[in-house]
Design an enzyme around this catalytic site. Structure first.
Site, PDB file in Angstrom:
ATOM      1  N   HIS A 104       0.829  -1.208   0.000  1.00 17.86           N
ATOM      2  CA  HIS A 104       0.000   0.000   0.000  1.00 17.86           C
ATOM      3  C   HIS A 104       0.864   1.258   0.000  1.00 17.86           C
ATOM      4  O   HIS A 104       0.604   2.208  -0.739  1.00 17.86           O
ATOM      5  CB  HIS A 104      -0.896   0.029   1.249  1.00 17.86           C
ATOM      6  CG  HIS A 104      -2.131  -0.794   1.129  1.00 17.86           C
ATOM      7  ND1 HIS A 104      -2.522  -1.414  -0.040  1.00 17.86           N
ATOM      8  CD2 HIS A 104      -3.089  -1.094   2.053  1.00 17.86           C
ATOM      9  CE1 HIS A 104      -3.660  -2.066   0.168  1.00 17.86           C
ATOM     10  NE2 HIS A 104      -4.020  -1.894   1.432  1.00 17.86           N
TER      11      HIS A 104
ATOM     12  N   TYR B  51      -6.438   3.427  11.488  1.00 15.44           N
ATOM     13  CA  TYR B  51      -6.751   2.486  10.406  1.00 15.44           C
ATOM     14  C   TYR B  51      -6.155   3.002   9.104  1.00 15.44           C
ATOM     15  O   TYR B  51      -6.117   4.215   8.880  1.00 15.44           O
ATOM     16  CB  TYR B  51      -8.266   2.318  10.253  1.00 15.44           C
ATOM     17  CG  TYR B  51      -8.919   1.521  11.365  1.00 15.44           C
ATOM     18  CD1 TYR B  51      -9.208   0.168  11.189  1.00 15.44           C
ATOM     19  CD2 TYR B  51      -9.223   2.107  12.581  1.00 15.44           C
ATOM     20  CE1 TYR B  51      -9.814  -0.570  12.205  1.00 15.44           C
ATOM     21  CE2 TYR B  51      -9.828   1.366  13.609  1.00 15.44           C
ATOM     22  CZ  TYR B  51     -10.127   0.033  13.405  1.00 15.44           C
ATOM     23  OH  TYR B  51     -10.722  -0.700  14.413  1.00 15.44           O
ATOM     24  N   GLU B  52      -5.694   2.101   8.251  1.00 17.46           N
ATOM     25  CA  GLU B  52      -4.970   2.537   7.052  1.00 17.46           C
ATOM     26  C   GLU B  52      -5.857   3.299   6.072  1.00 17.46           C
ATOM     27  O   GLU B  52      -5.369   3.956   5.161  1.00 17.46           O
ATOM     28  CB  GLU B  52      -4.297   1.351   6.359  1.00 17.46           C
ATOM     29  CG  GLU B  52      -5.247   0.341   5.766  1.00 17.46           C
ATOM     30  CD  GLU B  52      -4.517  -0.935   5.335  1.00 17.46           C
ATOM     31  OE1 GLU B  52      -3.342  -1.128   5.687  1.00 17.46           O
ATOM     32  OE2 GLU B  52      -5.153  -1.751   4.641  1.00 17.46           O
ATOM     33  N   SER B  53      -7.157   3.244   6.281  1.00 17.32           N
ATOM     34  CA  SER B  53      -8.070   4.009   5.425  1.00 17.32           C
ATOM     35  C   SER B  53      -7.970   5.513   5.696  1.00 17.32           C
ATOM     36  O   SER B  53      -8.556   6.304   4.963  1.00 17.32           O
ATOM     37  CB  SER B  53      -9.506   3.543   5.671  1.00 17.32           C
ATOM     38  OG  SER B  53      -9.814   3.641   7.049  1.00 17.32           O
ATOM     39  N   GLY B  54      -7.253   5.895   6.733  1.00 15.82           N
ATOM     40  CA  GLY B  54      -7.042   7.323   6.975  1.00 15.82           C
ATOM     41  C   GLY B  54      -7.761   7.888   8.176  1.00 15.82           C
ATOM     42  O   GLY B  54      -7.906   9.096   8.301  1.00 15.82           O
TER      43      GLY B  54
END
Lengths: 267, 251, 267, 251
Positions: A104, B51-54
């Protein structure tokens, strides 16, 4: 200024066989309707780019639109594998699928470099992993000041990037909110861009956390209500988790998948 | 008196207990998310979930169904773009704990989520791939792995190193110049493993209640080392189980 | 979590002689009160960093706090020169001032690298200019994929970054809106950080265009109403243009400046 | 009949006329900002104003007093951080026109805003420095320079190249690999200069109304080349002057 058009016309005009195409949306606002329109128009030999290929890419790969996939995580989130993707990689069905695999962090930085007009990006990444040995677009780079070795990845500049947003105004200014992922970078990195939106409105009311893409960097906007289903559109509809669950069975079986294609995309 | 609970519940409770109050945690979906949210509702209310979604400092009132669940954005202190998550927050080592799962894990805590069997070009099983894991494994101050233990998963040597643990042993991370400490804790449904201070080899340090050492050996694809101070994990408390089950039902 | 404290205590604790200190704020939200507190506490030998050194740096330089300035544009916006800065560079008064000069793009990217934990950043910049010949922190770098030559600049990692924001809550979460400049990067790049705010509130209401810095990446927060004056705080007060105009006369003359220091800072 | 107007007003009008409708413009404060805002209120209402403070598509109802004036944020389509302005918007060449001023300008349109006289370490005059100009000069598709003309400003060779124009002449930009076309237009209070197609040397192509060629020669620090097609700039219209003066009064 972006042209306001229909999904069918936009895909016909902007997406060509052999193009490098990025559909982005990080769990939220995935442009699924646009992906299915690309299947409907029978595009071939696409290089598909996406950080998190999920159901929509499983569908496009299963339909034979893609010859290559550039990605960092491919799965059906919370459910399991993408069986069309696996079959393409493992059995080359319906057509062989070449893959270019990153993390990612690497993919995000490749879009950032693309959006920035730079040929590459620098990150602390891939060290000690086997990814660098199987992916040629990962190279070492040395800091000219400290001598420290870091990792470089090349810019991603798709021929066309497609995203889904909540709203656009009539000048094609696009507004999205909630989790906005890597969409801004993916659009700015692309030569052409298509944004499907829940609705076209007269004015974009400012909102907390909203990202606005000015119409002059967007090629086309098409109004496609529920265009992100089965993913969700913050403020419009929830994620259809049953669809993700149900996809597993369809995806596992060629016949079931082809029946789905016939019934849900081509008719 | 002893409560009824599943091995998965014990694993989630053990993982949540490992999270210190006041720390920040980079959370993957599934078991890590369950454990992190349990910790926030028990001993670590100020645990910062990233969370990696921001979403920075998300406070979901139910278990998110994906790393990009809307409830995360609604409850976060800040919502940022994905490039920023990795560049401004993960990469500089701001996050205390990275929480990872694994399809394969080897005796030195290296993780495979890419391919199993055959070779990379023609694998027996194609897995989802890296996602954020490689950089989580290198940049977080510490890494916790949460995974069900079996011979299929716990292998002598992973088929593909997606995320590096302790490499081929002690000193490898330093040689690679990796900032974080790597996997300091592996929490399974049977017990807890920690890297041996001398060799960095994963060593069994805790058995969950009711689990026999033999079971763990059978579920490990290498000759398992056992710590001389092998201890028993305390059972889940009634409170922990109540909160955990409420979390799951709230789905 | 950030400590909520007073400006005087925060400066005493966080800013030491010889430190590299960045005060950021791009026209808007300039931490002027904090700069004057640094003068009041008589800090010396600071390396001052700022994209746009203006009145507050003219004051700090004139007061003898700085031995070096890292910057990209130094002036009194809309008025003219910074005469204390010019005198320090041209006559070495009150102390000689070493300068390290960049462009805005270079400075912004140096903060980005600092915030990203990278030793350097890459940009298309400085090509054909004389800046590269007078500034040693500008070096060429070659793309490992295309062979193209670009420019590298080293990361900026101040010992302490100071900014001014509209609001913080009691946990030290900081909220700013309007033009937010490079403040987020400057704080994330620093070892320590101080944020002065117009007010500390119970809860931060989400607002359009707001940037939030979580309390766990901020060292200290101090409530300093009008702490950005004579610059402005969007939603609180306007820019005091008369002050900028009046500064020219004060700055031109050593005696006038020292009278100002005595009257406005030390008493 | 002829209107009364100042040389500065003529300069602003000439600069605003040069801005095409539907284009985007990277605006510095002062003369460029005046010209750009005049254009938006006359022939180019859809002109996109980008200020380095991070405001995209600002539509100020009065002349901003600084590049970070609050009115810019209030009226912009989007407000972004300063690194993003330079990396995502300027650097990739998305902006059509970069509008620059100059303390010194030489015959090849190179710009100095750094130091005058002496040497860099010990200058006679220390100027503000580069700001955004070096990258505006290289990355915008075209550069317009707006500057009052005098021998002090229009020099044979600048003391310091802060922002590169056409270097030492034709082909230098290509040799340096600079994407944009560089200064294609220099608008002064006396007339308009353009680079000669053969040599890239700034050549007088327009005289403002009432200005004699001799005046321009006297105000130029090199032997000024004059275009064979030397023309007269049309006078400001009453409308242009009304709008310009209203803008200035609105300050």
């Amino acid at each position: 200024m972006a042209t306001i058009t229909t999904l069918a016309d936009a895909v016909a005009e902007l997406v060509h066989d052999g193009d490098t195409v990025a559909l982005e949306g990080f769990t939220h606002l995935i442009p699924v309707a646009a992906g299915q329109e690309i299947i409907r128009q029978r595009r071939r030999d696409l290089t598909l780019v996406r950080m998190t290929p999920d159901i929509v890419y499983d569908q496009m790969i299963g339909a034979g639109c893609a010859r290559k996939l550039i990605f960092s995580w491919g799965g059906n989130p919370g459910v399991g594998s993408l069986h069309r993707f696996r079959e393409a990689v493992q059995q080359g069905w319906p057509v062989p699928l070449e893959i270019e695999e990153h993390s990612h962090a690497g993919m995000a930085n490749r879009y950032v470099a693309g959006a920035s007009g730079l040929p590459f990006a620098v990150l602390r990444g891939y060290t000690g992993t086997d990814l660098a040995s199987v992916t040629s677009t990962i190279k070492p780079i040395t800091c000219p000041f400290t001598g420290e070795q870091l990792t470089a990845v090349p810019a991603l500049n798709p021929d066309v990037t497609i995203i889904h947003a909540q709203r656009a105004d009539r000048a094609g200014n696009v507004q999205m909110w909630g989790i906005t992922g890597v969409q801004k970078e993916a659009v700015l990195a692309a030569k052409r861009s298509l944004v499907t939106v829940e609705e076209v409105v007269d004015t974009l009311e400012p909102r907390p956390g909203a990202v606005v893409l000015p119409g002059w960097v967007v090629t086309a906007v098409a109004e496609v209500p529920r265009g992100a289903h089965p993913s969700y559109a913050h403020g419009y509809y929830e994620r259809d988790n049953a669809y993700y669950q149900a996809w597993d069975a369809i995806s596992r079986d060629r016949q079931a998948f082809e029946a789905w294609l016939k019934g849900s995309v081509f008719e | 008196m002893s409560l009824n609970y599943t091995a998965d519940e014990m694993m989630s409770v053990a993982a949540s207990r490992a999270l210190r109050a006041g720390s920040s945690c980079f959370v993957g979906i599934g078991l890590p998310s369950t454990a992190a949210n349990l910790a926030r509702r028990t001993h670590a209310p100020d645990l910062v979930l990233v969370y990696e979604s921001g979403t920075l400092g998300a406070k979901p009132d139910r278990l998110p169904l994906s790393i990009g669940d809307g409830v995360l954005a609604e409850t976060a202190d800040a919502v940022i773009g994905v490039p920023e998550v990795f560049n401004y927050w993960l990469q500089p080592g701001r996050i205390d704990v990275g929480f990872l799962g694994a399809a394969q894990l080897d005796r030195f805590g290296n993780i495979n989520t890419t391919v199993i069997g055959g070779d990379y070009a023609d694998p027996k099983v194609r897995l989802p791939g890296a996602g954020g894991a490689p950089e989580i494994a290198t940049s977080c101050r510490e890494v916790f792995v949460v995974v069900r233990q079996s011979r299929r998963t716990f292998v002598e040597k992973v088929d593909f190193i997606t995320s590096v643990g302790h490499g081929r042993g002690k000193g490898d991370r330093e040689r690679l110049g990796l900032p974080g400490a790597g996997p300091v804790l592996v929490i399974t449904d049977l017990g807890v493993l920690r890297p041996d201070p001398e060799t960095s080899e994963l060593t069994l340090t805790e058995l969950h209640p009711g689990v026999e050492l033999e079971q763990v050996r059978e579920a490990t694809g290498w000759e398992l080392k056992v710590s001389p101070e092998l201890s028993r994990s305390p059972e889940p408390t009634e409170h922990e189980l109540t909160v955990l089950r409420a979390l799951k039902e709230a789905r």
